[in-house]
Design a protein around this motif. Structure first.
Motif, PDB file in Angstrom:
ATOM      1  N   VAL A   1       0.852  -1.187   0.000  1.00  0.00           N
ATOM      2  CA  VAL A   1       0.000   0.000   0.000  1.00  0.00           C
ATOM      3  C   VAL A   1       0.890   1.240   0.000  1.00  0.00           C
ATOM      4  N   MET A   2       0.760   2.050  -1.052  1.00  0.00           N
ATOM      5  CA  MET A   2       1.526   3.285  -1.198  1.00  0.00           C
ATOM      6  C   MET A   2       0.682   4.451  -0.707  1.00  0.00           C
ATOM      7  N   GLY A   3       1.286   5.344   0.045  1.00  0.00           N
ATOM      8  CA  GLY A   3       0.528   6.483   0.550  1.00  0.00           C
ATOM      9  C   GLY A   3       0.133   7.473  -0.527  1.00  0.00           C
ATOM     10  N   ARG A   4       0.997   7.597  -1.562  1.00  0.00           N
ATOM     11  CA  ARG A   4       0.750   8.604  -2.591  1.00  0.00           C
ATOM     12  C   ARG A   4       1.532   8.259  -3.856  1.00  0.00           C
ATOM     13  N   VAL A   5       1.018   8.706  -4.976  1.00  0.00           N
ATOM     14  CA  VAL A   5       1.716   8.508  -6.237  1.00  0.00           C
ATOM     15  C   VAL A   5       3.112   9.127  -6.151  1.00  0.00           C
TER      16      VAL A   5
ATOM     17  N   LEU B   1      -1.485  -0.876  -4.074  1.00  0.00           N
ATOM     18  CA  LEU B   1      -2.663  -0.038  -3.903  1.00  0.00           C
ATOM     19  C   LEU B   1      -2.171   1.357  -3.549  1.00  0.00           C
ATOM     20  N   ILE B   2      -2.510   2.353  -4.360  1.00  0.00           N
ATOM     21  CA  ILE B   2      -2.073   3.731  -4.125  1.00  0.00           C
ATOM     22  C   ILE B   2      -3.248   4.518  -3.561  1.00  0.00           C
ATOM     23  N   VAL B   3      -3.037   5.158  -2.417  1.00  0.00           N
ATOM     24  CA  VAL B   3      -4.126   5.814  -1.697  1.00  0.00           C
ATOM     25  C   VAL B   3      -4.458   7.175  -2.292  1.00  0.00           C
TER      26      VAL B   3
ATOM     27  N   GLY C   1      -3.236  14.877  -4.045  1.00  0.00           N
ATOM     28  CA  GLY C   1      -3.606  14.539  -2.676  1.00  0.00           C
ATOM     29  C   GLY C   1      -5.005  13.989  -2.524  1.00  0.00           C
ATOM     30  N   LYS C   2      -5.684  13.711  -3.653  1.00  0.00           N
ATOM     31  CA  LYS C   2      -7.029  13.154  -3.590  1.00  0.00           C
ATOM     32  C   LYS C   2      -6.971  11.629  -3.661  1.00  0.00           C
ATOM     33  N   TRP C   3      -8.009  10.991  -3.110  1.00  0.00           N
ATOM     34  CA  TRP C   3      -8.068   9.528  -3.178  1.00  0.00           C
ATOM     35  C   TRP C   3      -8.073   9.070  -4.629  1.00  0.00           C
ATOM     36  N   THR C   4      -7.344   8.016  -4.894  1.00  0.00           N
ATOM     37  CA  THR C   4      -7.359   7.437  -6.227  1.00  0.00           C
ATOM     38  C   THR C   4      -8.646   6.661  -6.440  1.00  0.00           C
TER      39      THR C   4
ATOM     40  N   MET D   1     -12.787   1.799  -0.304  1.00  0.00           N
ATOM     41  CA  MET D   1     -13.616   2.458   0.700  1.00  0.00           C
ATOM     42  C   MET D   1     -15.095   2.116   0.508  1.00  0.00           C
ATOM     43  N   LYS D   2     -15.551   2.131  -0.742  1.00  0.00           N
ATOM     44  CA  LYS D   2     -16.944   1.784  -1.011  1.00  0.00           C
ATOM     45  C   LYS D   2     -17.247   0.359  -0.599  1.00  0.00           C
TER      46      LYS D   2
END
Length: 222
Positions: free
Chosen positions: A157-161, A197-199, A204-207, A214-215
């Protein structure tokens, strides 16, 4: 406190539940459920002979699925052999909350202890799904090997691109067995690794990928 919050969460999703003399009222009383939250520690199941009645019931079963999130940060202890005199945290700061400290730092063991407990309680074809700090990736493989488990899947799990390394990963493990060993032998570490999985994206928005996760958990995506 944490156990009480977990029971409130359960009642919100499943309806009214009664446990330990308390009633938790939720929003869906029409659901028939067979769920119980037990205040205990799986690691006690293999190290302690003094278990509460609910934990004795837990110990009498073997499970299809066990999940866990070990503390992410290692602590080195020192002392005179009979008494611990110092605890030094190696990553991050020392927590100040007695309730959350064991969840963050390895006061009672880390990924290795979780693997040992899971291996003892799994059914032969059961799965152990565990989150672990990416800095401890090697320890996850070593802990699984020592406990007699094979890692069959790893989802970083990556926090950000654009980040160079994942924050953590989700590891799926199962007991070593002759029927599974041929498959395990054919899987090297790279083949077990899923695409990260990139968050969050560059802004800074959810991918879109994370929004789907989340859904799936019924968490509103805004």
């Amino acid at each position: 406190e944490a156990v009480g919050l977990a029971r409130r969460s359960l009642s919100f999703n499943l309806g009214q539940i009664e446990t330990n003399g308390k009633t938790y009222v939720g929003s869906n009383d029409s659901v028939t459920h067979n769920v119980e939250i037990v205040n205990g520690d799986f690691r006690d199941l293999i190290h302690s002979n003094d278990l509460s009645d609910p934990m004795q019931q837990v110990a009498s079963e073997r499970y299809h699925l066990i999940t866990g999130t070990p503390p992410y940060f290692r602590i080195d202890f020192s002392g005179n052999g009979e008494k611990i005199t110092e605890a030094k945290i190696n990553q991050g700061g020392m927590p100040t909350s007695m309730q959350s400290a064991p969840a963050r730092c390895e006061f009672r063991g880390g990924i290795e202890a979780y693997c040992q407990a899971a291996a003892a309680m799994l059914q032969p074809e059961g799965l152990f799904v565990v989150c672990e700090n990416w800095l401890n990736d090697k320890r996850a493989y070593d802990g699984a090997e020592i406990a007699g488990l094979d890692i069959v899947s790893v989802w970083p799990v990556m926090g950000r691109v654009g980040k160079p390394d994942p924050l953590f990963a989700v590891y799926v493990m199962r007991k070593k067995s002759e029927s599974y060993q041929d498959i395990a032998n054919d899987q090297n570490k790279a083949n077990r690794m899923r695409a990260p999985l990139i968050v969050r994206d560059e802004d800074g928005k959810w991918t879109e990928q994370y929004a789907k996760v989340m859904k799936a958990m019924s968490i509103p995506v805004v």
